[in-house]
Motif scaffolding. Structure first.
Motif, PDB file in Angstrom:
ATOM      1  N   LEU A 211      -6.165  11.105  38.015  1.00 61.06           N
ATOM      2  CA  LEU A 211      -5.095  11.828  37.353  1.00 61.06           C
ATOM      3  C   LEU A 211      -3.748  11.146  37.559  1.00 61.06           C
ATOM      4  CD1 LEU A 211      -5.390  14.412  35.746  1.00 61.06           C
ATOM      5  CD2 LEU A 211      -4.487  15.627  37.722  1.00 61.06           C
TER       6      LEU A 211
ATOM      7  N   GLU B 121      -8.042  19.375  34.221  1.00 63.12           N
ATOM      8  CA  GLU B 121      -7.140  18.259  34.438  1.00 63.12           C
ATOM      9  C   GLU B 121      -7.687  16.991  33.798  1.00 63.12           C
ATOM     10  OE1 GLU B 121      -4.671  19.036  38.422  1.00 63.12           O
ATOM     11  OE2 GLU B 121      -6.806  18.729  38.693  1.00 63.12           O
TER      12      GLU B 121
ATOM     13  N   MET C 166     -13.473  10.264  44.031  1.00 59.78           N
ATOM     14  CA  MET C 166     -12.086  10.643  44.284  1.00 59.78           C
ATOM     15  C   MET C 166     -11.894  12.113  43.952  1.00 59.78           C
ATOM     16  SD  MET C 166     -10.009   7.438  42.627  1.00 59.78           S
ATOM     17  CE  MET C 166     -10.754   7.604  41.017  1.00 59.78           C
ATOM     18  N   PRO C 167     -10.909  12.745  44.572  1.00 57.80           N
ATOM     19  CA  PRO C 167     -10.642  14.144  44.219  1.00 57.80           C
ATOM     20  C   PRO C 167     -10.007  14.246  42.832  1.00 57.80           C
ATOM     21  CG  PRO C 167      -9.022  13.359  45.788  1.00 57.80           C
ATOM     22  CD  PRO C 167     -10.038  12.269  45.634  1.00 57.80           C
ATOM     23  N   ARG C 168      -9.927  15.445  42.347  1.00 55.61           N
ATOM     24  CA  ARG C 168      -9.287  15.800  41.070  1.00 55.61           C
ATOM     25  C   ARG C 168      -9.937  15.142  39.854  1.00 55.61           C
ATOM     26  NH1 ARG C 168      -3.032  16.236  40.773  1.00 55.61           N
ATOM     27  NH2 ARG C 168      -3.019  14.015  41.177  1.00 55.61           N
ATOM     28  N   MET C 169      -9.823  13.820  39.722  1.00 55.11           N
ATOM     29  CA  MET C 169     -10.496  13.155  38.613  1.00 55.11           C
ATOM     30  C   MET C 169     -11.190  11.931  39.177  1.00 55.11           C
ATOM     31  SD  MET C 169      -8.972  11.288  35.238  1.00 55.11           S
ATOM     32  CE  MET C 169      -8.367  12.658  34.320  1.00 55.11           C
ATOM     33  N   ASN C 170     -12.523  11.922  39.111  1.00 57.79           N
ATOM     34  CA  ASN C 170     -13.232  10.812  39.723  1.00 57.79           C
ATOM     35  C   ASN C 170     -13.266   9.600  38.792  1.00 57.79           C
ATOM     36  OD1 ASN C 170     -15.483  10.910  37.964  1.00 57.79           O
ATOM     37  ND2 ASN C 170     -16.435  12.515  39.208  1.00 57.79           N
TER      38      ASN C 170
ATOM     39  N   PHE D 124     -15.682   8.056  37.193  1.00 57.25           N
ATOM     40  CA  PHE D 124     -16.430   8.157  35.945  1.00 57.25           C
ATOM     41  C   PHE D 124     -15.593   8.884  34.886  1.00 57.25           C
ATOM     42  CE2 PHE D 124     -20.329   8.306  38.866  1.00 57.25           C
ATOM     43  CZ  PHE D 124     -20.486   6.930  38.807  1.00 57.25           C
ATOM     44  N   GLN D 125     -15.002  10.008  35.316  1.00 58.85           N
ATOM     45  CA  GLN D 125     -14.188  10.779  34.384  1.00 58.85           C
ATOM     46  C   GLN D 125     -12.987   9.965  33.919  1.00 58.85           C
ATOM     47  OE1 GLN D 125     -13.416  13.876  37.168  1.00 58.85           O
ATOM     48  NE2 GLN D 125     -14.976  15.243  36.340  1.00 58.85           N
TER      49      GLN D 125
ATOM     50  N   ALA E  14     -12.108   8.824  30.192  1.00 54.04           N
ATOM     51  CA  ALA E  14     -10.838   9.202  29.583  1.00 54.04           C
ATOM     52  C   ALA E  14     -10.103   7.981  29.038  1.00 54.04           C
ATOM     53  CB  ALA E  14      -9.969   9.928  30.609  1.00 54.04           C
ATOM     54  N   ILE E  15     -10.132   6.881  29.793  1.00 50.91           N
ATOM     55  CA  ILE E  15      -9.447   5.653  29.355  1.00 50.91           C
ATOM     56  C   ILE E  15     -10.093   5.124  28.077  1.00 50.91           C
ATOM     57  CG2 ILE E  15      -9.071   3.201  29.939  1.00 50.91           C
ATOM     58  CD1 ILE E  15      -7.169   5.041  31.370  1.00 50.91           C
TER      59      ILE E  15
ATOM     60  N   CYS F 258      -3.503   8.140  35.456  1.00 47.12           N
ATOM     61  CA  CYS F 258      -3.152   8.442  34.071  1.00 47.12           C
ATOM     62  C   CYS F 258      -1.646   8.611  33.927  1.00 47.12           C
ATOM     63  CB  CYS F 258      -3.838   9.729  33.614  1.00 47.12           C
ATOM     64  SG  CYS F 258      -5.606   9.553  33.501  1.00 47.12           S
TER      65      CYS F 258
ATOM     66  N   ILE G  15      -5.696  13.880  29.683  1.00 50.48           N
ATOM     67  CA  ILE G  15      -5.295  12.546  29.247  1.00 50.48           C
ATOM     68  C   ILE G  15      -5.558  12.311  27.769  1.00 50.48           C
ATOM     69  CG2 ILE G  15      -7.501  11.441  29.819  1.00 50.48           C
ATOM     70  CD1 ILE G  15      -5.718   9.043  30.709  1.00 50.48           C
ATOM     71  N   ASN G  16      -6.497  13.027  27.224  1.00 48.82           N
ATOM     72  CA  ASN G  16      -6.841  12.798  25.827  1.00 48.82           C
ATOM     73  C   ASN G  16      -5.738  13.248  24.883  1.00 48.82           C
ATOM     74  OD1 ASN G  16      -9.299  11.777  26.571  1.00 48.82           O
ATOM     75  ND2 ASN G  16     -10.221  13.805  26.635  1.00 48.82           N
TER      76      ASN G  16
ATOM     77  N   ASN H 296     -17.741  15.648  43.712  1.00 53.84           N
ATOM     78  CA  ASN H 296     -16.603  14.896  43.198  1.00 53.84           C
ATOM     79  C   ASN H 296     -15.412  15.797  42.911  1.00 53.84           C
ATOM     80  OD1 ASN H 296     -17.591  12.332  43.318  1.00 53.84           O
ATOM     81  ND2 ASN H 296     -18.668  12.526  41.368  1.00 53.84           N
ATOM     82  N   ASN H 297     -15.616  17.088  43.190  1.00 56.60           N
ATOM     83  CA  ASN H 297     -14.548  18.054  43.015  1.00 56.60           C
ATOM     84  C   ASN H 297     -13.848  17.879  41.675  1.00 56.60           C
ATOM     85  OD1 ASN H 297     -12.660  19.993  43.355  1.00 56.60           O
ATOM     86  ND2 ASN H 297     -11.410  18.838  44.805  1.00 56.60           N
TER      87      ASN H 297
END
Lengths: 653, 153
Positions: free
Chosen positions: A559, B147, A581-585, A587-588, A592-593, A562, B151-152, B141-142
């Motif tokens: 995050l 959130e 990683m916390p919040r946004m790992n 893969f996510q 997103a990228i 980003c 980004i999208n 991975n919480n």
């Protein structure tokens, strides 16, 4: 573990009493029984030791009574007249294992089933479907006793069910293996991370919370109507004058996001004065309930990652209370009172000059090698800890291996790889092994002794990391610790072709500052966005990259990355990202990228300590160009070069 | 090979988990909230001396909150932690066949689809099989889905 280091005692303090117990039983039972004890030096928290004493005694008495047969019976079945009970204790993967094995008559499945049916513990239909394990486990069912006569020794209503209940109460497990006619082994596993700790119980909002007493300095009750004894404000931040010193205050309600009354308007405020590692602060709570000895139960990683709770516990009334992570709360509330720091004893070195507001902790496993200095391995790298008998080590094509869980575990001596002279005197019957998973395979790194774990904020100084296998030095304030890289040690001993990535890893290490960083795009250094949640690795990888001439901007999760991309308008040549990683790992983040109109062409490299096949595939699927295992600087630099040249080639085409 | 599934409902949809993976099915339990936790964490439960983390599947799947009371929980062990999944109601234990299986079609919203192994086409209903490994991975991975979507935009 902050709670773990307290009051460790060798388990022998309990086990050695069993020599006497068994001797006394000889007479009574007219049996000839020898007892052997190994691993008596294994350490366990004093309170846990106390808690397992009675269950263990019961198991041993049970083995003597129901397990080992009378000498004549043994003789008739071709066994030695003397029966044996062997107790073994050892550490295994963060737990203490205690095995009590007898060579007696073992459990008979038919007899067990018959008894259970008679006592209506199971139905006929159930009995037909039960596995061997389930049948053996019947002896732990309430009201079950296999002896046809209840004897003085182990009977009287206190059955194995009580043993199991008591072990489970402290978060342990009981397991049983048996072979008819050959004997029974009962295995207790007591988690190290669980402990019984004295705690202060407080309430706040609708919740009840526990604070470990070791963190508690004192309780203060503040009357806001008084002139001297009251809460004051410094630039809006509440403080309290405790014996002439300014104590920063944190309101637990606001940390937890509860709607609450400001302390200033409350007539009476309760403050728990707490010691975080390097400073003290006062925690404002609604009320103080009680003190209690609580059993710490672990939390799922999801909840641990909130950094506010270190565990949970069940209170006397059966309700659940969260255990507050004092360090974490201080961190979350971002309170630092540097003025108080010198008074406190520090475990982690405090870097008074550094202005990073996120203090991050790194956990290490401490080991002894043939060196006066302790060595450390990053704890998250450790798959398991094992101890093998030297006699179990076999040789396969010059390599020392042990058979381990149905596979072959190559053993690699850390001393040998680091070229520490091996003192022949120090060779023991058992070898301590740190099992590490590298690219989906297990390897055993042999060390002299496994010492402890260490949680510290101290930075790793990489200036002396010239030796292969050494990441750097850790200065804890009290001592210097050498941080070793198990992956490099394994790679040096068992070189693997890096099949993990489409890039080649065989090129020589690029010389510092003359590498690819400045080539290609002329004199402007290439910019890399590094996404990594652990400060330790952020620093380490940044060092490697900057050493090779790259310009590095770092983010602590997807995050934040980003946000940086947005604020810098995507002006990066490459993204290197961790996965977990916390919040946004990772893969996510990659997904997103790749879905983003502007950033989707940025080359991305995954860097993770978890580099097994499924992760690799998932990483490539999410959009990473390449996937690398953490901490192999030469490979990392080569891959960067390859990925960058690929993307350049792509653009010009 | 036939396989037995513990089934449950969220809204009108039928879901299943392999019977062997389910530790127990219970009614509603007293839940202690965990401040600051993601919305799908309902809290902690004292399950006979063990602590279970209660997760709202509805919230995790990103489905609209309904007025229906979550009356039932399916308790599983994931990575050594007890997880209690709050569902609307419990169905029967059903036997399904490999021949009825199909991977989850694209039409299923991503928030749900990523937690599904696939669909069993049984008589009179479609049964979605929950992917516990995936659930476990997401939890460790919480992930905070809200959130990650930002980004999208």
């Amino acid at each position: 573990g902050e709670m773990m280091k307290t009051r460790m005692q060798p388990i022998g303090n309990v086990l050695n009493k069993f020599h006497r117990v068994v001797r006394d039983l000889w007479q009574e039972l007219r049996k000839n029984i020898a007892i052997t004890i190994s691993g008596a030096e294994t350490e366990l928290d004093k309170s846990l030791l106390e808690a397992i004493k009675d269950p263990l005694t019961h198991i041993v008495r049970n083995s003597c009574d129901h397990g080992v047969e009378l000498p004549q019976v043994r003789k008739n079945s071709g066994k030695a007249e003397q029966g044996t009970i062997a107790i073994r204790s050892y550490h295994e993967g963060g737990q203490v294992v205690i095995e009590i094995a007898d060579d007696g008559k073992g459990l008979n499945k038919d007899v067990l089933l018959q008894k259970a049916l008679e006592k209506n513990l199971i139905s006929k239909e159930q009995s037909a479907q039960m596995t061997e394990k389930e049948i053996f486990n019947l002896i732990f069912a309430p009201g079950f006793s296999t002896a046809s006569q209840i004897t003085n020794v182990s009977g009287r209503g206190v059955g194995m069910d009580v043993v199991r209940t008591n072990i489970e109460k402290i978060g342990g497990t009981v397991d049983l293996l048996s072979q008819d006619g050959r004997g029974t082994t009962i295995r207790l596993k007591i988690p190290l991370t669980l402990a019984i700790v004295p705690a202060l119980i407080v309430s706040c909002g609708d919740g009840t919370f526990a604070i470990p007493q070791v963190k508690l300095a004192e309780l203060v009750r503040v009357d806001q109507s008084s002139q001297e004894n009251r809460i004051e404000y410094l630039q809006g931040a509440p403080v309290y004058r405790l014996r002439g010193k300014i104590l920063p205050l944190i309101d637990l309600n606001s940390v937890l996001g509860h709607a609450h009354q400001d302390a200033a308007v409350r007539p009476i405020t309760n403050i728990a004065v707490l010691n975080a590692e390097t400073y003290s602060f006062g925690l404002i709570v609604d009320s103080i309930q009680d003190t209690a000895d609580i059993v710490v139960k672990p939390l799922s990683r999801l909840l641990k990652s909130l950094h506010v709770y270190s565990g949970a516990t069940i209170l006397g009334d059966g309700s659940v209370a969260l255990i507050l992570d004092v360090q974490g709360i201080a961190k979350v509330a971002r309170v630092r009172n540097e003025a108080n720091a010198p008074e406190k004893t520090t475990v982690g070195a405090t870097d008074q000059n550094s202005n990073h507001h996120r203090t991050e902790f790194q956990d290490f496993l401490l080991v002894h090698l043939q060196s006066p200095t302790k060595h450390a391995i990053i704890l998250s790298y450790v798959h398991r800890l094992e101890e093998f008998k030297r006699s179990d080590i076999e040789i396969s094509a010059k390599r020392r291996v042990v058979r381990y869980r149905g596979a072959i575990l190559p053993l690699i001596s850390a001393n040998e790889l680091l070229q520490y002279p091996q003192d022949p005197q120090s060779v023991k019957d058992t070898v301590s092994v740190v099992v590490v998973e590298k690219a989906g395979h297990l390897y055993g790194v042999e060390v002299d002794t496994i010492l402890d774990t260490l949680s510290t904020t101290a930075d790793t100084d990489t200036t002396l990391a010239t030796e292969n296998g050494i990441i750097g030095n850790l200065n804890t304030g009290q001592e210097l610790i050498v941080v070793i890289d198990p992956f490099q040690i394994i790679e040096a001993a068992v070189p693997t072709r890096p099949k993990l990535t489409p890039v080649s890893g065989e090129k020589p290490l690029i010389a510092k500052a003359t590498g690819p960083a400045l080539t290609g795009a002329g004199l402007t250094p290439k910019r890399i966005l590094l996404v990594e949640d652990m400060a330790f690795f952020r620093k380490l990888v940044t060092g490697v990259l900057e050493g090779a001439g790259y310009q590095v901007v770092s983010a602590s999760d997807g995050l934040e990355a980003c946000q940086i991309l947005d604020s810098e308008n995507g002006a990066f040549d490459l993204i290197i990202s961790d996965i977990e990683m916390p919040r946004m790992n990772g893969f996510q983040f990659a997904t997103a990228i790749r879905a983003h109109a502007k950033y989707k062409h940025l080359p991305m490299l995954a860097l993770s300590s978890r580099a097994d096949k499924s992760y690799l595939q998932q990483g490539l699927k999410a959009g990473f160009n390449s996937y690398l295992e953490k901490m192999q600087p030469p490979l990392l630099l080569n891959s960067i070069e390859d990925v960058l040249s690929l993307s350049l080639g792509g653009k010009s085409a | 090979m036939n396989q037995q599934l513990t089934t449950f409902y969220i809204g009108k949809d039928l879901y299943g988990i392999e019977v062997m993976r389910v530790q127990e099915v219970t009614g509603s339990l007293n839940t202690i909230p965990v401040p600051l936790a993601p919305q799908f964490v309902k809290g902690l439960i004292n399950l006979r001396g063990q602590i279970a983390t209660s997760l709202g599947l509805r919230e995790l799947f990103g489905l609209p909150a309904e007025q229906i009371k979550n009356d039932a929980s399916v308790v599983c062990k994931l990575d050594g932690n007890l997880i209690s999944l709050c569902v609307d109601s419990i169905g029967d234990v059903m036997e399904v066949q490999e021949s009825q299986f199909e991977t989850a079609p694209e039409i299923i919203p991503g928030g749900v689809k990523r937690f599904l192994k696939g669909i069993y086409k049984i008589d009179g209903a479609l049964l979605s099989l929950i992917d516990l490994e995936r659930l476990s991975l997401e939890l460790s991975n919480n992930s905070d889905q809200k959130e990650s979507k930002s980004i999208n935009n």
